[in-house]
Write an enzyme that holds these catalytic residues in place. Structure first.
Site, PDB file in Angstrom:
ATOM      1  N   HIS A 230       0.902  -1.331   0.204  1.00 21.57           N
ATOM      2  CA  HIS A 230       0.182  -0.209  -0.132  1.00 21.57           C
ATOM      3  C   HIS A 230       0.960   1.373   0.035  1.00 21.57           C
ATOM      4  O   HIS A 230       2.040   1.327   0.570  1.00 21.57           O
ATOM      5  CB  HIS A 230      -0.795  -0.162   1.134  1.00 21.57           C
ATOM      6  CG  HIS A 230      -1.692   1.354   1.462  1.00 21.57           C
ATOM      7  ND1 HIS A 230      -2.701   1.672   0.570  1.00 21.57           N
ATOM      8  CD2 HIS A 230      -1.255   2.526   2.321  1.00 21.57           C
ATOM      9  CE1 HIS A 230      -3.262   2.943   1.035  1.00 21.57           C
ATOM     10  NE2 HIS A 230      -2.279   3.407   2.058  1.00 21.57           N
TER      11      HIS A 230
ATOM     12  N   CYS B 139      -4.000   2.136  -5.054  1.00 16.01           N
ATOM     13  CA  CYS B 139      -3.165   3.356  -4.229  1.00 16.01           C
ATOM     14  C   CYS B 139      -1.947   3.433  -4.965  1.00 16.01           C
ATOM     15  O   CYS B 139      -1.548   4.662  -4.836  1.00 16.01           O
ATOM     16  CB  CYS B 139      -3.131   2.782  -2.898  1.00 16.01           C
ATOM     17  SG  CYS B 139      -2.324   1.232  -2.707  1.00 16.01           S
TER      18      CYS B 139
END
Length: 271
Positions: free
Chosen positions: A50, A130
């Protein structure tokens, strides 16, 4: 700690003169059980991460609507006032991306624009995630380049998803079949071999031109390597830099075994 699912806030009146600002790419393991695996995967130029972008002391990231307590199906932009912390993901490292020349107000304007473009319902784990948002945000902030190893696992998955049907179709054609034919064992392998054959011939022809030979000339020892060097010198240099970055080495570090393969893997994932 909770992430705030809301548009960026307008800052104080003096914000327009507060620049430049350092920008960081904050990278997280998706969960603690992946930390050891990602440590190994990162060294070979890939991983499952992430990411968020930190600028002017606030971290911004992108996700689907299920990452928010709200049922809002609007923007997928998240604001984190405590950078390098996350309620789910495990902080791994912060990558300096350079300094933005944008003021705080200009950054806020940019993020408001991105908030309208990066919608929660359009989140896709392979093609619109992301790391894609972070790469676009860094580009718009005028910093980078974005490290390939951060994007690579999702990028490899997306490329594979798009590439495999093409290779299977090529395999059918090589056995004189049609696109509508059912798949048979070996179609994918035939497609891979056909694709590799075309690429190798391209490099061989380039190698022949280096020695002033014609495409109709027979193969001479060294034609392939000459062609690879002519076509790929810049790409090889870029791949080596990516490979060094994947093992956290400086750009001018000496070559280490695996730098080229790590860099090529990261570069392929970004396409």
């Amino acid at each position: 700690m909770a992430l705030q699912h809301r548009p960026p806030r307008r800052l104080n009146a003096d914000a327009s003169v507060c620049n430049p600002s350092a920008v960081y790419l904050n990278v997280y393991d998706l969960k603690s059980s992946l930390t050891k695996a990602n440590r190994v995967l990162k060294y070979v130029g890939t991983g499952i991460f992430h990411a968020g972008v930190e600028v002017y002391g606030v971290e911004y990231s992108y996700g689907g609507s299920d990452e928010s307590d709200s049922e809002d199906e609007g923007s997928g932009l998240f604001e984190n006032e405590e950078p390098r912390q996350h309620p789910v993901h495990v902080f791994k490292q912060s990558v300096p991306m350079g300094e933005t020349r944008l003021t705080q107000d200009e950054v806020t304007d940019l993020l408001e624009e991105l908030a309208d473009q990066w919608l929660a319902q359009e989140y896709d784990v392979l093609n619109h995630n992301c790391t894609d948002f972070s790469a676009e945000c860094c580009k718009r902030l005028g910093v980078g380049p974005f490290p390939g190893w951060v994007k690579s696992a999702a990028g490899l998955g997306a490329n594979a998803r798009d590439l495999v049907p093409d290779l299977r179709g090529r395999g059918k054609r090589l056995r004189n079949g049609t696109e509508d034919d059912k798949l048979v064992v070996g179609d994918l392998t035939l497609g891979v071999l056909g694709s590799c054959s075309d690429r190798l011939q391209h490099f061989v022809d380039k190698g022949k031109s280096v020695r002033c030979g014609g495409e109709g000339d027979g193969y001479h020892f060294g034609d392939l390597s000459r062609g690879l060097m002519k076509c790929g010198k810049g790409k090889i240099k870029k791949a080596l830099a990516e490979g060094r970055a994947a093992r956290d080495a400086p750009p001018d570090a000496n070559y280490s075994f695996g730098d080229l393969s790590r860099g090529l893997l990261a570069d392929f994932a970004r396409k």
